[in-house]
Design an enzyme around this catalytic site. Structure first.
Site, PDB file in Angstrom:
ATOM      1  CG  ASP A   2      -4.689  -0.162   9.871  1.00 39.19           C
ATOM      2  OD1 ASP A   2      -3.656  -1.108  10.325  1.00 39.19           O
ATOM      3  OD2 ASP A   2      -4.561   0.622   9.222  1.00 39.19           O
ATOM      4  CB  CYS A  53      -0.871   0.084   1.315  1.00 39.91           C
ATOM      5  SG  CYS A  53      -2.301   1.341   1.090  1.00 39.91           S
TER       6      CYS A  53
HETATM    7  O1  LIG Z   1      -0.828   5.288   4.485  1.00 31.78           O
HETATM    8  C1  LIG Z   1      -1.575   6.014   5.024  1.00 31.78           C
HETATM    9  O2  LIG Z   1      -0.896   7.241   4.837  1.00 31.78           O
HETATM   10  C2  LIG Z   1      -2.912   6.181   5.126  1.00 31.78           C
HETATM   11  C3  LIG Z   1      -3.614   7.339   5.405  1.00 31.78           C
HETATM   12  C4  LIG Z   1      -4.803   7.170   5.870  1.00 31.78           C
HETATM   13  C5  LIG Z   1      -5.443   6.161   6.016  1.00 31.78           C
HETATM   14  C6  LIG Z   1      -4.794   4.854   5.872  1.00 31.78           C
HETATM   15  C7  LIG Z   1      -3.516   4.859   5.368  1.00 31.78           C
HETATM   16  N1  LIG Z   1      -2.859   3.723   5.362  1.00 31.78           N
HETATM   17  C8  LIG Z   1      -3.331   2.432   5.673  1.00 31.78           C
HETATM   18  C9  LIG Z   1      -2.423   1.407   4.828  1.00 31.78           C
HETATM   19  O3  LIG Z   1      -1.454   1.917   3.966  1.00 31.78           O
HETATM   20  C10 LIG Z   1      -2.469   0.040   5.081  1.00 31.78           C
HETATM   21  O4  LIG Z   1      -4.045  -0.358   4.482  1.00 31.78           O
HETATM   22  C11 LIG Z   1      -2.270  -0.614   6.409  1.00 31.78           C
HETATM   23  O5  LIG Z   1      -2.995   0.228   7.380  1.00 31.78           O
HETATM   24  C12 LIG Z   1      -0.731  -0.631   6.595  1.00 31.78           C
HETATM   25  O6  LIG Z   1      -0.424   0.459   7.171  1.00 31.78           O
HETATM   26  P1  LIG Z   1       1.281   0.287   8.138  1.00 31.78           P
HETATM   27  O7  LIG Z   1       1.149  -0.137   9.589  1.00 31.78           O
HETATM   28  O8  LIG Z   1       1.862   1.497   7.540  1.00 31.78           O
HETATM   29  O9  LIG Z   1       1.830  -0.760   7.321  1.00 31.78           O
END
Ligand SMILES: O=C(O)c1ccccc1NCC(=O)[C@H](O)[C@H](O)COP(=O)(O)O
Length: 219
Positions: free
Chosen positions: A131, A8
């Site tokens: 999440d 993502c």
């Molecule tokens: O990535 C972002 O900045 C973001 C902003 C607003 C809502 C969600 C967002 N990200 C979610 C994700 O990228 C994934 O679905 C997931 O939460 C993974 O996140 P991570 O903990 O950074 O691996």
């Protein structure tokens, strides 16, 4: 069933290519201006063409209005919408009717009580993404690189396909899948050098680790 791997927050041609070449099943694009991973509609058009037919394109929005979603659909041409805000089941029904795309609802998790809305979403979402619940003062509701207690999902009995995310990386993905029995994994921060800057080697390592996990699970 093969484990689905989603990378993502991709925002450049180079790192998108690494994810696609590495065999990611799903590639996610963030449309949320406060995020360091937010992409413009112009970039969405370009990356959308690049990913077409090579992986499932996921458009991530946060409580977006119809006009914003319409523009994203017109440019990125996503295969699925990821709803990462406080969208209600009524809003999901409305989006389904208006845009006809599959919906993945992100559910913030900290304790077992956070699973209470699941039956409602199960009737209208096509997939659930668990999440980590963001802290109250966070500038975004996800993509913070923090895990939640996966044991909250240990006894989950959900007919809908689900993925797990939040603070995953190449080192912990196997344990996350073992505990949650999720059908897919989603990562953003764990494959970055700094917020918003993806690292090709970390992307490759995550996909490799997820694939190895899958092999362990079928034995
Ligand atoms: O990535 C972002 O900045 C973001 C902003 C607003 C809502 C969600 C967002 N990200 C979610 C994700 O990228 C994934 O679905 C997931 O939460 C993974 O996140 P991570 O903990 O950074 O691996």
């Amino acid at each position: 069933m093969p484990l689905l791997v989603k990378i993502c927050g991709l925002s450049t041609r180079e790192t998108l290519d690494v994810a696609l070449e590495g065999g990611a099943d799903m590639v996610g694009f963030v449309f949320f201006p406060p995020s360091p991973r937010h992409i413009s509609l112009e970039t969405a058009r370009e990356l959308g063409k690049q990913a077409k037919g090579r992986a499932v394109k996921v458009a991530l929005t946060v409580d977006a209005d119809d006009a914003t979603i319409e523009n994203i659909i017109e440019t990125l041409r996503p295969d699925i919408l990821q709803l990462h805000g406080k969208e209600t089941t009524a809003r999901l029904r409305d989006l389904k009717q208006k845009f006809g795309l599959p919906l993945m609802k992100a559910l913030p998790v900290e304790t077992a009580a956070d699973l209470a809305p699941l039956p409602g979403y199960a009737g209208v979402a096509d997939r659930i993404l668990f999440d980590a619940r963001a802290p109250k003062d966070a500038t975004r509701p996800g993509g913070l690189g923090a895990p939640f207690d996966w044991h909250v999902l240990e006894n989950l009995d959900l007919a809908l396909p689900y993925m797990v995310s939040g603070g995953l990386n190449a080192e912990n993905v196997t344990e996350a899948v073992r505990v949650t029995r999720a059908g897919g994994v989603d990562v953003s921060s764990g494959v970055e050098r700094t917020p918003g800057v993806k690292d090709p080697e970390l992307i490759r390592a995550f996909i490799r680790a997820a694939r190895a996990t899958q092999e362990l699970m079928v034995r």
